[in-house]
Design a protein around this motif. Structure first.
Motif, PDB file in Angstrom:
ATOM      1  N   ALA A   1      20.292   0.667  -5.251  1.00 52.34           N
ATOM      2  CA  ALA A   1      19.029   0.774  -5.854  1.00 52.34           C
ATOM      3  C   ALA A   1      18.172   0.190  -5.563  1.00 52.34           C
ATOM      4  O   ALA A   1      16.597   0.117  -5.287  1.00 52.34           O
ATOM      5  N   ILE A   2      18.378  -1.240  -4.665  1.00 54.96           N
ATOM      6  CA  ILE A   2      17.619  -2.050  -3.988  1.00 54.96           C
ATOM      7  C   ILE A   2      17.123  -1.795  -2.570  1.00 54.96           C
ATOM      8  O   ILE A   2      16.147  -1.840  -2.172  1.00 54.96           O
ATOM      9  N   CYS A   3      18.156  -1.603  -1.751  1.00 57.47           N
ATOM     10  CA  CYS A   3      18.117  -1.374  -0.401  1.00 57.47           C
ATOM     11  C   CYS A   3      18.240   0.020   0.319  1.00 57.47           C
ATOM     12  O   CYS A   3      17.979   0.334   1.389  1.00 57.47           O
ATOM     13  N   GLY A   4      18.569   0.699  -0.517  1.00 65.75           N
ATOM     14  CA  GLY A   4      19.119   2.103  -0.042  1.00 65.75           C
ATOM     15  C   GLY A   4      19.956   2.361   1.034  1.00 65.75           C
ATOM     16  O   GLY A   4      20.615   3.567   1.004  1.00 65.75           O
ATOM     17  N   LYS A   5      20.981   1.226   1.011  1.00 63.91           N
ATOM     18  CA  LYS A   5      22.173   1.496   1.903  1.00 63.91           C
ATOM     19  C   LYS A   5      23.232   2.280   0.944  1.00 63.91           C
ATOM     20  O   LYS A   5      23.070   2.301  -0.160  1.00 63.91           O
ATOM     21  N   ASN A   6      24.452   2.594   1.538  1.00 62.87           N
ATOM     22  CA  ASN A   6      25.494   3.040   0.855  1.00 62.87           C
ATOM     23  C   ASN A   6      26.058   2.108  -0.253  1.00 62.87           C
ATOM     24  O   ASN A   6      26.297   0.898  -0.075  1.00 62.87           O
ATOM     25  N   GLY A   7      25.923   2.521  -1.421  1.00 66.07           N
ATOM     26  CA  GLY A   7      26.449   1.683  -2.460  1.00 66.07           C
ATOM     27  C   GLY A   7      27.648   2.038  -2.951  1.00 66.07           C
ATOM     28  O   GLY A   7      28.040   3.144  -3.755  1.00 66.07           O
TER      29      GLY A   7
ATOM     30  N   GLY B   1       3.504  10.252  -7.562  1.00 64.30           N
ATOM     31  CA  GLY B   1       4.759  10.358  -8.514  1.00 64.30           C
ATOM     32  C   GLY B   1       5.992   9.956  -7.901  1.00 64.30           C
ATOM     33  O   GLY B   1       7.169  10.317  -8.543  1.00 64.30           O
ATOM     34  N   VAL B   2       6.167   9.155  -7.010  1.00 67.85           N
ATOM     35  CA  VAL B   2       7.243   8.755  -6.561  1.00 67.85           C
ATOM     36  C   VAL B   2       7.378   7.151  -6.720  1.00 67.85           C
ATOM     37  O   VAL B   2       6.855   6.566  -6.221  1.00 67.85           O
ATOM     38  N   GLU B   3       8.370   6.916  -7.574  1.00 66.81           N
ATOM     39  CA  GLU B   3       8.479   5.495  -8.191  1.00 66.81           C
ATOM     40  C   GLU B   3       9.675   4.822  -7.319  1.00 66.81           C
ATOM     41  O   GLU B   3      10.582   5.091  -7.427  1.00 66.81           O
ATOM     42  N   ILE B   4       9.225   3.611  -6.587  1.00 67.73           N
ATOM     43  CA  ILE B   4      10.130   2.634  -6.211  1.00 67.73           C
ATOM     44  C   ILE B   4       9.804   1.420  -6.689  1.00 67.73           C
ATOM     45  O   ILE B   4       8.842   0.670  -6.782  1.00 67.73           O
ATOM     46  N   PRO B   5      10.839   0.807  -7.078  1.00 66.26           N
ATOM     47  CA  PRO B   5      10.841  -0.731  -7.802  1.00 66.26           C
ATOM     48  C   PRO B   5      10.006  -1.827  -6.726  1.00 66.26           C
ATOM     49  O   PRO B   5      10.251  -1.640  -5.424  1.00 66.26           O
ATOM     50  N   GLU B   6       9.058  -2.601  -7.358  1.00 65.17           N
ATOM     51  CA  GLU B   6       8.416  -3.350  -6.481  1.00 65.17           C
ATOM     52  C   GLU B   6       9.249  -4.350  -5.520  1.00 65.17           C
ATOM     53  O   GLU B   6       9.067  -4.886  -4.726  1.00 65.17           O
ATOM     54  N   ASN B   7      10.531  -4.704  -6.461  1.00 64.08           N
ATOM     55  CA  ASN B   7      11.444  -5.293  -5.780  1.00 64.08           C
ATOM     56  C   ASN B   7      12.468  -4.811  -5.037  1.00 64.08           C
ATOM     57  O   ASN B   7      13.355  -5.540  -4.327  1.00 64.08           O
ATOM     58  N   SER B   8      12.413  -3.532  -4.551  1.00 64.07           N
ATOM     59  CA  SER B   8      13.189  -2.892  -3.550  1.00 64.07           C
ATOM     60  C   SER B   8      13.115  -3.576  -2.123  1.00 64.07           C
ATOM     61  O   SER B   8      11.987  -3.940  -1.781  1.00 64.07           O
ATOM     62  N   LYS B   9      14.172  -3.311  -1.708  1.00 61.99           N
ATOM     63  CA  LYS B   9      14.297  -3.903  -0.067  1.00 61.99           C
ATOM     64  C   LYS B   9      14.371  -2.764   0.804  1.00 61.99           C
ATOM     65  O   LYS B   9      14.898  -2.922   1.818  1.00 61.99           O
ATOM     66  N   LEU B  10      14.035  -1.578   0.307  1.00 64.03           N
ATOM     67  CA  LEU B  10      14.006  -0.673   1.155  1.00 64.03           C
ATOM     68  C   LEU B  10      13.183  -0.885   2.578  1.00 64.03           C
ATOM     69  O   LEU B  10      12.048  -1.281   2.264  1.00 64.03           O
TER      70      LEU B  10
ATOM     71  N   GLU C   1       0.897  -1.141   0.071  1.00 66.89           N
ATOM     72  CA  GLU C   1       0.119   0.001   0.029  1.00 66.89           C
ATOM     73  C   GLU C   1       0.774   1.225   0.097  1.00 66.89           C
ATOM     74  O   GLU C   1       0.422   2.266  -0.795  1.00 66.89           O
ATOM     75  N   LEU C   2       1.979   1.429   0.807  1.00 64.44           N
ATOM     76  CA  LEU C   2       2.697   2.320   0.802  1.00 64.44           C
ATOM     77  C   LEU C   2       3.587   2.518  -0.596  1.00 64.44           C
ATOM     78  O   LEU C   2       3.486   3.644  -1.033  1.00 64.44           O
ATOM     79  N   LEU C   3       3.734   1.621  -1.297  1.00 62.43           N
ATOM     80  CA  LEU C   3       4.387   1.726  -2.901  1.00 62.43           C
ATOM     81  C   LEU C   3       3.313   2.086  -3.454  1.00 62.43           C
ATOM     82  O   LEU C   3       3.617   2.965  -4.542  1.00 62.43           O
ATOM     83  N   HIS C   4       2.050   1.661  -3.479  1.00 63.56           N
ATOM     84  CA  HIS C   4       1.063   2.240  -4.346  1.00 63.56           C
ATOM     85  C   HIS C   4       0.761   3.673  -4.154  1.00 63.56           C
ATOM     86  O   HIS C   4       0.405   4.319  -5.189  1.00 63.56           O
ATOM     87  N   ILE C   5       0.532   4.222  -2.905  1.00 61.93           N
ATOM     88  CA  ILE C   5       0.137   5.599  -2.481  1.00 61.93           C
ATOM     89  C   ILE C   5       1.377   6.446  -3.043  1.00 61.93           C
ATOM     90  O   ILE C   5       1.284   7.426  -3.990  1.00 61.93           O
ATOM     91  N   LEU C   6       2.901   5.938  -2.921  1.00 62.19           N
ATOM     92  CA  LEU C   6       3.974   6.797  -3.348  1.00 62.19           C
ATOM     93  C   LEU C   6       3.988   6.940  -4.803  1.00 62.19           C
ATOM     94  O   LEU C   6       4.231   7.835  -5.498  1.00 62.19           O
ATOM     95  N   SER C   7       3.598   5.820  -5.707  1.00 62.46           N
ATOM     96  CA  SER C   7       3.433   5.760  -6.888  1.00 62.46           C
ATOM     97  C   SER C   7       2.463   6.781  -7.370  1.00 62.46           C
ATOM     98  O   SER C   7       2.567   7.356  -8.683  1.00 62.46           O
TER      99      SER C   7
ATOM    100  N   PRO D   1      17.231  -8.282 -13.456  1.00 61.74           N
ATOM    101  CA  PRO D   1      16.046  -8.509 -14.344  1.00 61.74           C
ATOM    102  C   PRO D   1      15.322  -6.915 -14.570  1.00 61.74           C
ATOM    103  O   PRO D   1      14.742  -6.884 -15.903  1.00 61.74           O
ATOM    104  N   ALA D   2      15.035  -5.989 -13.720  1.00 58.65           N
ATOM    105  CA  ALA D   2      14.555  -4.662 -13.986  1.00 58.65           C
ATOM    106  C   ALA D   2      15.498  -4.043 -14.569  1.00 58.65           C
ATOM    107  O   ALA D   2      14.987  -2.886 -15.298  1.00 58.65           O
ATOM    108  N   HIS D   3      16.829  -4.158 -14.395  1.00 62.07           N
ATOM    109  CA  HIS D   3      17.787  -2.937 -14.870  1.00 62.07           C
ATOM    110  C   HIS D   3      18.195  -3.111 -16.274  1.00 62.07           C
ATOM    111  O   HIS D   3      18.773  -2.319 -16.764  1.00 62.07           O
ATOM    112  N   LYS D   4      18.264  -4.545 -16.775  1.00 59.83           N
ATOM    113  CA  LYS D   4      19.160  -4.947 -17.896  1.00 59.83           C
ATOM    114  C   LYS D   4      18.550  -4.174 -18.902  1.00 59.83           C
ATOM    115  O   LYS D   4      19.287  -3.751 -20.066  1.00 59.83           O
TER     116      LYS D   4
END
Length: 442
Positions: A258-264, A17-26, A8-14, A287-290
């Motif tokens: 890009a997945i979990c938000g930690k320092n990359g 206008g705030v896009e976060i991948p569904e496979n995000s580990k944030l 629901e958080l991801l749906h509302i953010l989308s 799979p999402a980035h390629k």
């Protein structure tokens, strides 16, 4: 009522206008923080100092002192917010002679905006209370009673209210409160009431907003409650509108993994556009980035010089208007006018990372000789690529815009989105012939 779930958080953010991948580990905490920031931006909370002192702030213009009566300046128009994109859609619908009402129960953020307007309309009709209930009127409800309508400025009312959610378990208690409000209506309203239908998701979002806005009131604020309202909480309801350009850019700016938000520390070696904290996260994102990654392979990178102003207009002031410009705050456009200053380079917030830029050129007259370029965060405002600096490369850019990978504007002109990298104080390297294979929130 249960708190918002991850999906629901991801749906509302989308929807905002705030896009976060569904496979995000944030983490859930990070998503909650992102939602808080988005809701703050949608209310323009930074525009006014807090807390709102009910005893000091002026009341919204009323017909009779000491009473909530918005007939002098209707609230419905005061809480209405929109942007250029919505205004153009409405204008087009009017020219075609068709309505353009938003479709309900699909976009929770749009539903929330509609509910705020419905509450304002209820106040304009003389009602000082309302019930928000699920469409089936069987599961959940939120009872609301308005206490004060404060005036933050000429265009912004702040509606101080009491609220409490109800479920099937305590529905009778809520129903008794409902009847007590009907009985207390002024004689001219009789048995008039208002029930606004809202999905469970929208009710959760509204309760999240109410909870956040409780902090807008002073700690010592003690509202006058009726006997049946001892468990009601005080909060503030502000006008809500679509996110502006800067807010969307900031909230969509991907920092860290890009997945979990930690320092990359590691970056995709093929395109260098995304960062990861580990090989595990990189594999999870592949799979999402390629598709986007492979779209940059073998692209033509052009180094271009940019200017702070169109040649010959260095002493002039300009303002930027785009689809996200707030039509309720046209004065902000004038206040945001800036003068091109070629003496001080704009800060480079991107470092050596790739970032998206938008390039636009007119099709006739002097506009044909200069190309506007800016990033999603507007970190350098708007800059210009001029034909006189490199005629051959400039023509290549125009041909690319007018080709199948460009976007032709509704009112003339052409534009495109491309990946870029800052290579100097006044230089950009732009991947000319590769269209970004990603959902662009601009």
């Amino acid at each position: 009522m249960e708190p918002l779930k991850r999906a629901e958080l991801l749906h509302i953010l989308s929807a905002m206008g705030v896009e976060i991948p569904e496979n995000s580990k944030l983490s859930g905490e990070t998503l909650e923080k992102r939602l808080r920031s988005a809701l703050d931006a949608s209310q323009e909370r930074d525009r006014f100092p807090t807390p709102y002192d009910v005893a000091v702030l002026p009341k919204w213009p009323v017909a009779r002192a000491g009473e909530i009566d918005t007939s002098v300046r209707p609230l419905l128009e005061a809480v209405r917010r929109g942007n250029m994109h919505e205004a153009m859609k409405n204008s087009m619908a009017n020219r075609l002679g068709v309505g353009n009402p938003p479709e309900l129960y699909i976009d929770p953020f749009m539903d929330l905006r509609q509910t705020v307007m419905s509450l304002a309309n209820a106040l304009d009709q003389g009602l000082k209370w309302a019930v928000i209930q699920d469409p089936e009127m069987q599961q959940h409800a939120i009872n609301i009673r308005f206490l004060h309508i404060l005036k933050l400025d000429e265009k912004t009312p702040a509606m101080v209210l009491l609220y409490r959610p109800y479920s099937r378990e305590n529905a009778m208690e809520g129903a008794r409160w409902f009847q007590s409000q009907v009985d207390a209506n002024p004689a001219n309203l009789g048995g008039l009431s208002i029930t606004i239908k809202a999905t469970l998701l929208e009710q959760k979002l509204l309760l999240k907003l109410f909870s956040l806005n409780e902090k807008l009131l002073p700690n010592d604020f003690t509202p006058e409650k009726k006997a049946s309202e001892q468990q009601y909480r005080a909060t503030v309801l502000l006008p809500i509108g679509p996110l502006g350009f800067e807010a969307i850019g900031k909230l969509n700016n991907k920092v860290g993994c890009a997945i979990c938000g930690k320092n990359g520390a590691r970056r995709c070696s093929q395109c260098l556009t995304v960062s990861y904290c580990s090989a595990e996260c990189q594999r999870a994102d592949w799979p999402a980035h390629k598709k986007a990654c492979r779209s940059l392979k073998g692209g033509r990178w052009c180094t271009v010089r940019f200017r702070a102003a169109v040649p010959g207009t260095e002493d002039m002031y300009y303002a930027m208007i785009n689809r996200h410009s707030n039509t309720s705050r046209t004065e902000d456009i004038l206040a945001g006018m800036t003068r091109g200053d070629a003496s001080v380079p704009h800060p480079n917030i991107h470092g050596d990372r790739l970032f998206l830029v938008k390039l636009q050129v007119g099709l006739t007259g002097p506009a044909r000789d200069n190309m506007m370029v800016y990033d999603r965060q507007r970190s350098f405002g708007q800059l210009w690529i001029s034909r006189i600096d490199d005629p051959r490369t400039f023509l290549d850019f125009v041909e690319e815009m007018e080709g199948p990978r460009g976007i032709h504007g509704l009112y003339g002109g052409a534009k495109m989105y491309r990946w870029a990298r800052r290579t100097g104080d006044w230089e950009l390297s732009i991947c000319l012939d590769r269209q970004p294979e990603t959902d662009i929130k601009w």
